[in-house]
Design a protein around this motif. Sequence first.
Motif, PDB file in Angstrom:
ATOM      1  N   ARG A  91     -12.474  -9.331  49.236  1.00  0.00           N
ATOM      2  CA  ARG A  91     -13.617 -10.675  48.277  1.00  0.00           C
ATOM      3  C   ARG A  91     -12.440 -11.760  47.873  1.00  0.00           C
ATOM      4  NH1 ARG A  91     -18.422  -8.106  44.927  1.00  0.00           N
ATOM      5  NH2 ARG A  91     -19.583  -6.366  46.692  1.00  0.00           N
ATOM      6  N   GLN A  92     -10.992 -11.305  48.378  1.00  0.00           N
ATOM      7  CA  GLN A  92      -9.687 -12.728  47.320  1.00  0.00           C
ATOM      8  C   GLN A  92      -9.242 -13.364  48.360  1.00  0.00           C
ATOM      9  OE1 GLN A  92     -10.035 -12.953  44.108  1.00  0.00           O
ATOM     10  NE2 GLN A  92     -11.704 -11.176  43.711  1.00  0.00           N
ATOM     11  N   GLU A  93      -9.892 -12.601  49.988  1.00  0.00           N
ATOM     12  CA  GLU A  93      -8.826 -13.725  51.169  1.00  0.00           C
ATOM     13  C   GLU A  93      -9.277 -15.017  51.179  1.00  0.00           C
ATOM     14  OE1 GLU A  93      -8.981 -11.362  54.409  1.00  0.00           O
ATOM     15  OE2 GLU A  93      -8.721  -9.676  53.927  1.00  0.00           O
ATOM     16  N   PHE A 113       0.522  -6.278  54.454  1.00  0.00           N
ATOM     17  CA  PHE A 113      -0.395  -6.704  53.171  1.00  0.00           C
ATOM     18  C   PHE A 113      -0.928  -8.288  53.239  1.00  0.00           C
ATOM     19  CE2 PHE A 113       2.555  -3.407  50.634  1.00  0.00           C
ATOM     20  CZ  PHE A 113       1.247  -2.522  50.479  1.00  0.00           C
ATOM     21  N   SER A 114      -2.123  -8.162  53.266  1.00  0.00           N
ATOM     22  CA  SER A 114      -3.056  -9.132  53.243  1.00  0.00           C
ATOM     23  C   SER A 114      -2.634 -10.071  52.523  1.00  0.00           C
ATOM     24  CB  SER A 114      -4.483  -9.018  53.698  1.00  0.00           C
ATOM     25  OG  SER A 114      -4.452  -8.378  54.452  1.00  0.00           O
ATOM     26  N   ASN A 115      -2.824 -11.824  52.597  1.00  0.00           N
ATOM     27  CA  ASN A 115      -3.064 -12.678  51.052  1.00  0.00           C
ATOM     28  C   ASN A 115      -4.162 -12.845  50.464  1.00  0.00           C
ATOM     29  OD1 ASN A 115      -4.062 -13.582  53.998  1.00  0.00           O
ATOM     30  ND2 ASN A 115      -4.078 -15.596  52.578  1.00  0.00           N
ATOM     31  N   VAL A 116      -4.056 -12.956  49.037  1.00  0.00           N
ATOM     32  CA  VAL A 116      -5.276 -12.746  47.857  1.00  0.00           C
ATOM     33  C   VAL A 116      -4.815 -13.499  47.002  1.00  0.00           C
ATOM     34  CG1 VAL A 116      -5.667  -9.963  48.631  1.00  0.00           C
ATOM     35  CG2 VAL A 116      -3.944 -10.938  46.856  1.00  0.00           C
ATOM     36  N   ASP A 117      -6.570 -13.877  46.981  1.00  0.00           N
ATOM     37  CA  ASP A 117      -6.906 -15.237  45.837  1.00  0.00           C
ATOM     38  C   ASP A 117      -6.699 -14.671  44.230  1.00  0.00           C
ATOM     39  OD1 ASP A 117      -7.075 -17.843  44.668  1.00  0.00           O
ATOM     40  OD2 ASP A 117      -8.337 -18.353  46.230  1.00  0.00           O
ATOM     41  N   GLY A 118      -6.790 -15.507  43.482  1.00  0.00           N
ATOM     42  CA  GLY A 118      -6.679 -14.868  42.170  1.00  0.00           C
ATOM     43  C   GLY A 118      -5.822 -14.665  41.599  1.00  0.00           C
ATOM     44  N   ASN A 119      -4.880 -14.653  41.193  1.00  0.00           N
ATOM     45  CA  ASN A 119      -3.840 -14.523  41.268  1.00  0.00           C
ATOM     46  C   ASN A 119      -2.748 -14.781  40.082  1.00  0.00           C
ATOM     47  OD1 ASN A 119      -3.064 -11.514  42.782  1.00  0.00           O
ATOM     48  ND2 ASN A 119      -2.877 -13.121  44.371  1.00  0.00           N
ATOM     49  N   GLY A 120      -2.301 -14.542  39.338  1.00  0.00           N
ATOM     50  CA  GLY A 120      -1.639 -15.901  38.003  1.00  0.00           C
ATOM     51  C   GLY A 120       0.063 -14.870  38.401  1.00  0.00           C
ATOM     52  N   ILE A 121       0.301 -15.983  37.549  1.00  0.00           N
ATOM     53  CA  ILE A 121       2.062 -16.338  38.275  1.00  0.00           C
ATOM     54  C   ILE A 121       2.911 -16.799  37.167  1.00  0.00           C
ATOM     55  CG2 ILE A 121       3.627 -17.079  40.219  1.00  0.00           C
ATOM     56  CD1 ILE A 121       2.039 -15.146  40.801  1.00  0.00           C
ATOM     57  N   GLY A 261      -3.742 -10.265  38.534  1.00  0.00           N
ATOM     58  CA  GLY A 261      -4.503 -10.406  40.213  1.00  0.00           C
ATOM     59  C   GLY A 261      -4.202  -9.411  40.755  1.00  0.00           C
ATOM     60  N   PRO A 262      -5.325  -9.315  42.051  1.00  0.00           N
ATOM     61  CA  PRO A 262      -4.914  -8.501  42.825  1.00  0.00           C
ATOM     62  C   PRO A 262      -3.987  -7.923  43.726  1.00  0.00           C
ATOM     63  CG  PRO A 262      -6.850 -10.441  43.283  1.00  0.00           C
ATOM     64  CD  PRO A 262      -5.754 -10.789  42.627  1.00  0.00           C
ATOM     65  N   VAL A 263      -3.165  -9.728  43.363  1.00  0.00           N
ATOM     66  CA  VAL A 263      -1.350  -9.006  44.320  1.00  0.00           C
ATOM     67  C   VAL A 263      -0.595  -8.071  43.392  1.00  0.00           C
ATOM     68  CG1 VAL A 263      -0.263 -10.557  43.280  1.00  0.00           C
ATOM     69  CG2 VAL A 263      -0.046  -9.794  45.401  1.00  0.00           C
ATOM     70  N   VAL A 264      -1.492  -7.841  42.753  1.00  0.00           N
ATOM     71  CA  VAL A 264      -0.527  -6.301  41.703  1.00  0.00           C
ATOM     72  C   VAL A 264      -1.010  -4.849  42.643  1.00  0.00           C
ATOM     73  CG1 VAL A 264      -0.440  -4.613  39.922  1.00  0.00           C
ATOM     74  CG2 VAL A 264      -0.675  -7.480  39.600  1.00  0.00           C
ATOM     75  N   ASN A 297      -5.229 -18.854  39.571  1.00  0.00           N
ATOM     76  CA  ASN A 297      -5.839 -19.911  41.422  1.00  0.00           C
ATOM     77  C   ASN A 297      -4.772 -19.069  42.390  1.00  0.00           C
ATOM     78  OD1 ASN A 297      -7.975 -20.649  40.175  1.00  0.00           O
ATOM     79  ND2 ASN A 297      -6.614 -22.260  38.861  1.00  0.00           N
ATOM     80  N   ALA A 298      -3.312 -18.302  42.014  1.00  0.00           N
ATOM     81  CA  ALA A 298      -2.629 -18.815  43.018  1.00  0.00           C
ATOM     82  C   ALA A 298      -2.893 -17.283  44.694  1.00  0.00           C
ATOM     83  CB  ALA A 298      -1.150 -18.143  42.521  1.00  0.00           C
ATOM     84  N   VAL A 299      -2.823 -18.214  45.080  1.00  0.00           N
ATOM     85  CA  VAL A 299      -2.794 -17.379  46.752  1.00  0.00           C
ATOM     86  C   VAL A 299      -1.460 -16.283  47.124  1.00  0.00           C
ATOM     87  CG1 VAL A 299      -3.100 -17.151  49.108  1.00  0.00           C
ATOM     88  CG2 VAL A 299      -4.786 -18.388  47.526  1.00  0.00           C
ATOM     89  N   ALA A 300      -1.685 -15.145  47.165  1.00  0.00           N
ATOM     90  CA  ALA A 300      -0.171 -14.178  47.176  1.00  0.00           C
ATOM     91  C   ALA A 300       0.153 -13.559  48.250  1.00  0.00           C
ATOM     92  CB  ALA A 300       0.758 -14.335  45.804  1.00  0.00           C
TER      93      ALA A 300
END
Length: 478
Positions: A91-93, A113-121, A261-264, A297-300
């Motif tokens: 749901r974060q793509e 690995f796919s790109n995912v939204d909702g990350n804090g960097i 966020g999800p990328v973790v 709000n970062a995509v990673a």
Amino acid sequence: MSRFDVLSWTTLYLASEWIIRLVMLIVVPFRRSPEAAKGWLLFVFFLPWPALLLYHVIGRPNYPRWRRERFARLPKAFAGVTARIAAATERQEPDLPENLRQAAVLIRNLGRFSNVDGNGIELLSDYDGSIGRLVEDIDGAARHVHLLFYIFADDRTGWRVIDALARAVERGVTCRVLIDALGSRAWAPRVTEALRKRGVEVHLVLPVGLLRRRSARADLRNHRKIAVIDGVVGYVGSQNIVDADFKPGITNRELVVRVTGPVVLELQGVFAADWFLETQEALDAPDLFPAPMRTGNAVAQVLPSGPDYPEAGIGLLIEALVHGARRRVVVTTPYFIPNEALLRAMATAVLRGVEVHLVLSKPVDQILVSLAQRSYYTELLAAGVRIHLYKDRLLHAKHLSIDRRISLIGSSNVDMRSFTLNSEVSLIVFDRTVTAALHAEQEEYFAASEELSLETWRARPLASKIVENIARLVSPLL
């Protein structure tokens, strides 16, 4: 021994050298880049027997058979993990623009690995401060702590982390640590003993030894730097767990990313895969991959690369990103031994009107690599690439920014070793705010650097040019 016998042995030896040369002329270029093939063939031409012996030991960028067999079992062993990551992040793509979507697809195909939204960097450039943040997060861990580092020392910095892990174990937190056996060889016996005494599960990655049943090759190393806490906080970047001045006369400057966020979950997947390759234990418990929360709000997305993967992922990605740049490229690396494809990409970018900067370190810790690196400066400067030599410390940070939208930060240098021999990990972020923060870091580098000019560089002594060009000839082997 008679004169006839001496002549016979001499003839036999000379014949054997030519046989080696002719055979290696066929063998070496097979499934090898032209740059690497040229380096090996030059070595073979001048020193056939030493080259043959060295080629037998490190000639192919392949892990031992037992390691390859374990990697082949990963998809089956990690089917549950893969499904859990996909379910947690589907749901974060995000819906990226076309040019960024193509980059994201390339990264996914290279590293899975796919790109995912909702990350804090958060970018961390203060050396002790980044260790302090890591210790704080370990002290706040409730379920597990996972660390994977090329260097883990038992100095002041190392003991800060060891003590934090000990406190976590006392709270009932499961702590697992992977340390590269060769990168940490000076400290490994003491570090592993200290960690095990405190209840931490620790393993040396790719141990090397003549009498070991499953010895790894000395040149194929796990160069990653990853920390994952409770599956919700992650760290990735260039910094090891060691004092900044662990090399006499040199102090490192680094850059680390703290991510939430999800990328973790993708960083967790990289650690879990490496843990399986060393222990054959599948880390697939549900609490290791919790449902992610949107923290920014970062995509990673994460790109693991190395000999396990069929393509030289990080090298191909850097080339593709430079080709896709429209305004500005900044490459920061302590070691720059490019292939021809990357050199052409940088030169072509300048011709398209792109501002291309290369930030390197003026203080050096590897003389031969530095000499080879310097041999590329003339053609880069002539092509219009701006070269900045950072003066204050050894700039060990490794990152890349493209225009105002893409940042790449990780463990990989821009050299043949990181492209083909080392296991590396990179975080790619598609975000204007993060790229602006990285630009600010890069501007600090520019201000503290000496910018080379083509005229001044060409005026250096002839002896320097000769030594640098000789080093360049063997640069594919470094």
